[in-house]
Structures are given as structure tokens and as C-alpha cells.
Design an enzyme around this catalytic site. Structure first.
Site, PDB file in Angstrom:
ATOM      1  N   TYR A 100      12.606 -38.622  16.998  1.00  0.00           N
ATOM      2  CA  TYR A 100      11.528 -39.605  17.133  1.00  0.00           C
ATOM      3  C   TYR A 100      12.098 -40.986  17.477  1.00  0.00           C
ATOM      4  CZ  TYR A 100       8.249 -43.242  15.935  1.00  0.00           C
ATOM      5  OH  TYR A 100       7.494 -44.384  15.991  1.00  0.00           O
ATOM      6  N   SER A 149       9.640 -49.635  17.799  1.00  0.00           N
ATOM      7  CA  SER A 149       9.786 -49.585  16.343  1.00  0.00           C
ATOM      8  C   SER A 149      11.088 -50.240  15.906  1.00  0.00           C
ATOM      9  CB  SER A 149       9.790 -48.110  15.940  1.00  0.00           C
ATOM     10  OG  SER A 149      10.208 -47.950  14.612  1.00  0.00           O
ATOM     11  N   LYS A 205      11.928 -43.658  21.078  1.00  0.00           N
ATOM     12  CA  LYS A 205      11.610 -45.091  21.218  1.00  0.00           C
ATOM     13  C   LYS A 205      12.726 -45.804  21.998  1.00  0.00           C
ATOM     14  CE  LYS A 205       7.664 -44.896  19.257  1.00  0.00           C
ATOM     15  NZ  LYS A 205       6.468 -44.938  20.101  1.00  0.00           N
TER      16      LYS A 205
HETATM   17  P1  NAD Z   1      -1.247 -42.481  15.026  1.00  0.00           P
HETATM   18  O1  NAD Z   1      -0.723 -41.091  14.987  1.00  0.00           O
HETATM   19  O2  NAD Z   1      -2.259 -42.872  14.022  1.00  0.00           O
HETATM   20  O3  NAD Z   1      -1.807 -42.823  16.478  1.00  0.00           O
HETATM   21  C1  NAD Z   1      -1.310 -42.227  17.649  1.00  0.00           C
HETATM   22  C2  NAD Z   1      -2.508 -41.681  18.398  1.00  0.00           C
HETATM   23  O4  NAD Z   1      -2.046 -41.099  19.608  1.00  0.00           O
HETATM   24  C3  NAD Z   1      -3.234 -40.579  17.626  1.00  0.00           C
HETATM   25  O5  NAD Z   1      -4.604 -40.859  17.621  1.00  0.00           O
HETATM   26  C4  NAD Z   1      -2.927 -39.302  18.405  1.00  0.00           C
HETATM   27  O6  NAD Z   1      -3.991 -38.386  18.356  1.00  0.00           O
HETATM   28  C5  NAD Z   1      -2.686 -39.858  19.785  1.00  0.00           C
HETATM   29  N1  NAD Z   1      -1.787 -39.053  20.639  1.00  0.00           N
HETATM   30  C6  NAD Z   1      -0.557 -38.559  20.329  1.00  0.00           C
HETATM   31  N2  NAD Z   1      -0.046 -37.916  21.391  1.00  0.00           N
HETATM   32  C7  NAD Z   1      -0.960 -38.026  22.396  1.00  0.00           C
HETATM   33  C8  NAD Z   1      -1.017 -37.584  23.745  1.00  0.00           C
HETATM   34  N3  NAD Z   1      -0.027 -36.863  24.283  1.00  0.00           N
HETATM   35  N4  NAD Z   1      -2.100 -37.874  24.472  1.00  0.00           N
HETATM   36  C9  NAD Z   1      -3.130 -38.583  23.950  1.00  0.00           C
HETATM   37  N5  NAD Z   1      -3.145 -39.022  22.690  1.00  0.00           N
HETATM   38  C10 NAD Z   1      -2.060 -38.752  21.920  1.00  0.00           C
HETATM   39  O7  NAD Z   1       0.034 -43.446  14.939  1.00  0.00           O
HETATM   40  P2  NAD Z   1       0.104 -45.012  14.756  1.00  0.00           P
HETATM   41  O8  NAD Z   1       0.701 -45.280  13.431  1.00  0.00           O
HETATM   42  O9  NAD Z   1      -1.180 -45.643  15.130  1.00  0.00           O
HETATM   43  O10 NAD Z   1       1.221 -45.346  15.839  1.00  0.00           O
HETATM   44  C11 NAD Z   1       0.912 -45.825  17.130  1.00  0.00           C
HETATM   45  C12 NAD Z   1       2.183 -46.058  17.900  1.00  0.00           C
HETATM   46  O11 NAD Z   1       3.003 -46.974  17.190  1.00  0.00           O
HETATM   47  C13 NAD Z   1       3.053 -44.821  18.101  1.00  0.00           C
HETATM   48  O12 NAD Z   1       3.652 -44.907  19.372  1.00  0.00           O
HETATM   49  C14 NAD Z   1       4.099 -44.936  17.022  1.00  0.00           C
HETATM   50  O13 NAD Z   1       5.277 -44.278  17.362  1.00  0.00           O
HETATM   51  C15 NAD Z   1       4.293 -46.432  16.983  1.00  0.00           C
HETATM   52  N6  NAD Z   1       4.821 -46.932  15.709  1.00  0.00           N
HETATM   53  C16 NAD Z   1       4.171 -46.665  14.544  1.00  0.00           C
HETATM   54  C17 NAD Z   1       4.676 -47.138  13.343  1.00  0.00           C
HETATM   55  C18 NAD Z   1       4.014 -46.821  12.024  1.00  0.00           C
HETATM   56  O14 NAD Z   1       4.660 -46.977  10.991  1.00  0.00           O
HETATM   57  N7  NAD Z   1       2.756 -46.406  11.992  1.00  0.00           N
HETATM   58  C19 NAD Z   1       5.842 -47.904  13.346  1.00  0.00           C
HETATM   59  C20 NAD Z   1       6.467 -48.169  14.556  1.00  0.00           C
HETATM   60  C21 NAD Z   1       5.950 -47.683  15.735  1.00  0.00           C
HETATM   61  C1  WQD Z   2       9.066 -46.872   3.257  1.00  0.00           C
HETATM   62  C2  WQD Z   2       9.914 -46.886   1.995  1.00  0.00           C
HETATM   63  C3  WQD Z   2      11.056 -44.829   1.512  1.00  0.00           C
HETATM   64  C4  WQD Z   2       7.504 -42.462   0.675  1.00  0.00           C
HETATM   65  C5  WQD Z   2       9.204 -44.700   8.837  1.00  0.00           C
HETATM   66  C6  WQD Z   2       9.868 -44.275  10.108  1.00  0.00           C
HETATM   67  C7  WQD Z   2       9.973 -45.416  11.062  1.00  0.00           C
HETATM   68  C8  WQD Z   2       8.634 -46.115  11.251  1.00  0.00           C
HETATM   69  C9  WQD Z   2       7.896 -46.356   9.981  1.00  0.00           C
HETATM   70  C10 WQD Z   2       7.592 -45.432  13.276  1.00  0.00           C
HETATM   71  C11 WQD Z   2      11.262 -46.182   2.165  1.00  0.00           C
HETATM   72  C12 WQD Z   2      10.043 -45.161   0.436  1.00  0.00           C
HETATM   73  C13 WQD Z   2       8.352 -43.499   1.000  1.00  0.00           C
HETATM   74  C14 WQD Z   2       7.496 -41.968  -0.648  1.00  0.00           C
HETATM   75  C15 WQD Z   2       9.168 -43.596  -1.222  1.00  0.00           C
HETATM   76  N1  WQD Z   2       7.730 -45.346  12.040  1.00  0.00           N
HETATM   77  N2  WQD Z   2       9.160 -44.043   0.070  1.00  0.00           N
HETATM   78  N3  WQD Z   2       8.338 -42.558  -1.556  1.00  0.00           N
HETATM   79  O1  WQD Z   2      11.047 -45.068   6.161  1.00  0.00           O
HETATM   80  O2  WQD Z   2      10.539 -47.471   6.694  1.00  0.00           O
HETATM   81  O3  WQD Z   2       9.957 -45.758   8.289  1.00  0.00           O
HETATM   82  O4  WQD Z   2       7.901 -45.197   9.162  1.00  0.00           O
HETATM   83  O5  WQD Z   2       8.291 -45.933  14.096  1.00  0.00           O
HETATM   84  O6  WQD Z   2      10.463 -44.911  12.246  1.00  0.00           O
HETATM   85  O7  WQD Z   2      11.176 -43.801   9.791  1.00  0.00           O
HETATM   86  O8  WQD Z   2       8.651 -45.939   6.172  1.00  0.00           O
HETATM   87  O9  WQD Z   2       6.701 -45.558   4.745  1.00  0.00           O
HETATM   88  O10 WQD Z   2       8.290 -43.641   5.164  1.00  0.00           O
HETATM   89  O11 WQD Z   2       9.016 -45.527   3.733  1.00  0.00           O
HETATM   90  O12 WQD Z   2       9.903 -44.067  -2.085  1.00  0.00           O
HETATM   91  O13 WQD Z   2       6.787 -41.013  -1.004  1.00  0.00           O
HETATM   92  O14 WQD Z   2       9.235 -46.165   0.973  1.00  0.00           O
HETATM   93  O15 WQD Z   2      12.230 -44.317   0.943  1.00  0.00           O
HETATM   94  O16 WQD Z   2      12.189 -46.910   1.444  1.00  0.00           O
HETATM   95  P1  WQD Z   2      10.154 -46.041   6.775  1.00  0.00           P
HETATM   96  P2  WQD Z   2       8.084 -45.088   4.972  1.00  0.00           P
END
Ligand code: NAD
Ligand code: WQD
Length: 344
Positions: free
Chosen positions: A151, A126, A155
Site C-alpha cells: 500500500y 500519505s 503512494k
Molecule cells: P475510503 O476507503 O473511505 O475511500 C476510498 C473510496 O474509493 C471508497 O469509497 C472506495 O469505494 C473507492 N474506491 C476504491 N477503489 C476504487 C476504484 N478502483 N474505482 C472507484 N472507486 C474506488 O478511504 P479514505 O480514508 O477516504 O481515503 C481516501 C484516499 O486517501 C485514499 O487514496 C487513501 O489511500 C488516502 N489516504 C487515506 C488515509 C487515511 O488514514 N484514511 C491516510 C493517507 C492517505
Molecule cells: C494509529 C496508532 C497504532 C489500532 C495507518 C497506515 C497509514 C495511513 C493511516 C493511509 C498506531 C495504534 C491502532 C488499535 C492501537 N493510511 N493502534 N490499537 O498506523 O498511523 O497509519 O493509517 O495512508 O498508511 O499505516 O494509523 O490508525 O492504524 O494507528 O494501539 O487497535 O494507533 O499502533 O500507533 P497508522 P492507525
């Protein structure tokens, strides 16, 4: 046909990646413990691709169950590891749960890979590892900053664990770490998308739920930042663009296109958009109002961050292609489709 194990494959990014893998001719097997997703996601994947991938409800923390799965579905060529807990706020309240879930899952995979001759791993990292970068746009060379949440720390530690495992046993591993910026939107079919449980933490699900009337009002967390309109800036990337990068990464490893055993890529568009710009564009392209008010800053928020994706563009040969308008349309179509489903 190469076989890919997708952990967390029924989740938001995982499900979109499964679709792209199948479209590109990969055989996909999924493990997910459904802690943050729904078994019906498999129906969506099947509707889009006409293929229902193998799925087992397994917790990646369970070493024996993972080993049994890998043995049963032999011949896995690569693993894409999405499974993790991802709610920043919850991780502050339950740090041990986050460290256990996110780190033990990864360690299990890294232990199982050499035993079962699986060499290739794509890992979901991330942009959170950069914190508030001093220079924007942020490149992969920017320093890692102290994590703002457990969290985020998982990462950072995960990246180190992978690097150390490769260092200790370079013949057995290859890994591509992908640092995602802010994935939003849904598949064009609206058959799969983001399924937040409870009150969404992320901006886009809150926007779509407010537009449809599930939430009364969106709070904009701060309009007094040092940005052109005062609201925070992020790099919002279409989830399908993100999904496609995983296919490219898997192919890069399987086809030995690089000599490096450990590579890191930023996955973003290269364009920063503010919260207020997102709301305005969403309203315009979807012809729907998003009632909002300006609220106080959210603790721990980064003021502004967006990617320099040049390295991914040039070395990986991947580029985010969707416009923000189409991305926001897809998010709205998904919300409308969810509402239709809930009615029936
Ligand atoms: P998500 O929660 O939709 O998907 C994660 C999936 O993993 C879920 O289906 C959950 O049920 C499953 N899971 C969690 N723990 C598990 C375990 N111990 N065993 C088996 N399954 C498990 O999340 P996402 O948004 O699809 O994110 C996927 C990956 O990307 C994650 O590693 C997350 O940290 C990373 N990521 C997400 C974002 C974002 O903004 N969505 C940003 C950066 C990184
Ligand atoms: C985006 C922008 C908020 C909700 C988080 C995690 C990061 C990554 C992605 C996994 C920000 C603003 C949000 C609301 C708002 N995940 N906001 N009102 O903060 O970039 O990152 O998700 O790795 O680790 O920290 O994403 O979607 O929460 O927010 O104004 O109700 O929207 O302040 O500026 P963020 P977000």
C-alpha cells in the site's frame, strides 16, 4: 461554476471533501465503485448541502467507463483522486490487487486528462512515504524511505508517476500532491463519517466501537516505545480540516496562484499525540469509558511521526483549525448516530 470530478467521493475523506466543495460553490461529479463505501453516503451529503451530486458506480480501473463518464459530464476542470484501496495489512496479502487498483486508476486518469483538456489533479498521498523520519516534525523535504507495505509503495510510485507524466508533458498537467497524516473525526452534523467494513484497523474507529460496546476491548499496540508514555505518537487531523485543504488546492490550481506544475504539501496539525493521550482525551470529552489493555507492538508500526505543516500554512494558506477535543467529540457523535440508524 467550476466542475470537479471526485473519484472515491463516497469514501471517508472524499465525502467530506464533496461537502466542502459544494459549500464553496463547486459543481461536483462523483465516481466510486462502492468497494469501501455505501451509496447512502449521498443521502448524508444531500442532507448537509441540499444538493445531491451526480454519482456513477464506476471502477476507475475501467478506462472505457471512465472515458464515457468524462465525456458525458463534459467541462470537468479538475480531478481530486481519492479512489484507492487503503488497508495496509490486506495489501501485504494481496499486493497485486493493490498495485492494480491504485496504480491503474491513476494511470487511466493521467491518460484521459490531456485528451479531455482536464489540466488539474489533486492526489491523495500519505505520510507513510516518510517511514520513521530522522527529524521531527517532518517537512516535505524529508527523504522518502523504503515502503513498509505494498500500500505504502503504491503512494510512493503514484507520486513518481504523476511527476514523470508532468515532466513529459508540462503544458497538459498541474498537480498538487497532499500527504495526509492521520485523519479522524466526522462532519459536525454526524450525517457522514468513517464507515469501516469489518474489524477496524485504524485507532479511532476501534476506540469509538469499543466505547459503544461493539468491541469488548481496545488493544494498545505497545507501551515500550521511546516516547513519553511509551505508546506511539501520530498527528491526528480532523477530516473536515483535511477536506478544506482540497478546496484550497483546487482553487490554487484553477486560479493559477503558483507557477509550479507539481507541488507537495503535508496536511497535519503539527502536534503529535500518543495512543494513550487519545484514549484519555476521548474518555474525558465524551464522558464514556474505553476499556483497553496494553498489547504487544504491531508489526511495521512507526514509533512517532507528526507533521511540520508550515509549508501548507504559508504557501497554501491553509491551517488545521479544529481542536482535538472537538475532533474526538465529532467521532463519538458519528458512532452514536450510526447506532441510532442501525436500530431503526
Ligand atoms: P475510503 O476507503 O473511505 O475511500 C476510498 C473510496 O474509493 C471508497 O469509497 C472506495 O469505494 C473507492 N474506491 C476504491 N477503489 C476504487 C476504484 N478502483 N474505482 C472507484 N472507486 C474506488 O478511504 P479514505 O480514508 O477516504 O481515503 C481516501 C484516499 O486517501 C485514499 O487514496 C487513501 O489511500 C488516502 N489516504 C487515506 C488515509 C487515511 O488514514 N484514511 C491516510 C493517507 C492517505
Ligand atoms: C494509529 C496508532 C497504532 C489500532 C495507518 C497506515 C497509514 C495511513 C493511516 C493511509 C498506531 C495504534 C491502532 C488499535 C492501537 N493510511 N493502534 N490499537 O498506523 O498511523 O497509519 O493509517 O495512508 O498508511 O499505516 O494509523 O490508525 O492504524 O494507528 O494501539 O487497535 O494507533 O499502533 O500507533 P497508522 P492507525
Amino acid at each position: 461554476m467550476s466542475k470537479v470530478l471526485v473519484t472515491g467521493g463516497t469514501g471517508y475523506i472524499g465525502s467530506h471533501t464533496v461537502v466542502e466543495l459544494i459549500n464553496e460553490g463547486f459543481e461536483v461529479v462523483i465516481v466510486d465503485n462502492l468497494s469501501n463505501s455505501n451509496i447512502e453516503v449521498l443521502d448524508g451529503i444531500e442532507k448537509i448541502t441540499n444538493i445531491r451530486p451526480v454519482f456513477e458506480n464506476i471502477d476507475c480501473v475501467d478506462y472505457v467507463a471512465m472515458e464515457n463518464f468524462i465525456e458525458k459530464h463534459g467541462g470537468i476542470d479538475a480531478i481530486i483522486h481519492f479512489a484507492a484501496s487503503k488497508a495496509v495489512g490486506e495489501s501485504v496479502e494481496k499486493p497485486l490487487l493493490y498495485y492494480r487498483n491504485n496504480l491503474v486508476s491513476l494511470i487511466n486518469l493521467l491518460q484521459l486528462m490531456p485528451v479531455h483538456k482536464i489540466k488539474h489533479l489533486v492526489f491523495s498521498s500519505s505520510c507513510t512515504v516518510y517511514g520513521q523520519p530522522e527529524e521531527l516534525p517532518v517537512t516535505e523535504r524529508a527523504p522518502i524511505q523504503p515502503a513498509l507495505s505494498p500500500y505504502g509503495n503504491t503512494k510512493q510510485i503514484s507520486e513518481e508517476i504523476i511527476r514523470d507524466a508532468i515532466h513529459s508533458n508540462p503544458d497538459c498537467y498541474r498537480s498538487i500532491v497532499l500527504r495526509y497524516f492521520n485523519p479522524i473525526g466526522a462532519h459536525a452534523s454526524a450525517e457522514i463519517g468513517e464507515l469501516p467494513l469489518g474489524i477496524p484497523n485504524n485507532l479511532l474507529p476501534f476506540v469509538t466501537q469499543t466505547a459503544i460496546g461493539i468491541r469488548k476491548q481496545l488493544q494498545v499496540f505497545g507501551d515500550d516505545y521511546n516516547t513519553p508514555d511509551g505508546s506511539c505518537i501520530r498527528d491526528y487531523i480532523h477530516v473536515v480540516d483535511l477536506a478544506k485543504a482540497h478546496v484550497v488546492a483546487v482553487k490554487r490550481m484553477l486560479e493559477s496562484k503558483s507557477k509550479e506544475s507539481y507541488e507537495i504539501f503535508n496536511l497535519g496539525t503539527g502536534r503529535g499525540l500518543s495512543v494513550l493521550e487519545i484514549i484519555k482525551t476521548f474518555e474525558q470529552v465524551n464522558q464514556v469509558k474505553v476499556p483497553y489493555k496494553i498489547a504487544g507492538r504491531r508489526e511495521g508500526d512507526i514509533e512517532q511521526v507528526w507533521a511540520d505543516p508550515t509549508y501548507a500554512n504559508e504557501v497554501l494558506g491553509w491551517k488545521a483549525e479544529e481542536t482535538v477535543e472537538d475532533t474526538l467529540r465529532s467521532a463519538w457523535n458519528w458512532e452514536l448516530n450510526l447506532a441510532r440508524r442501525n436500530k431503526n
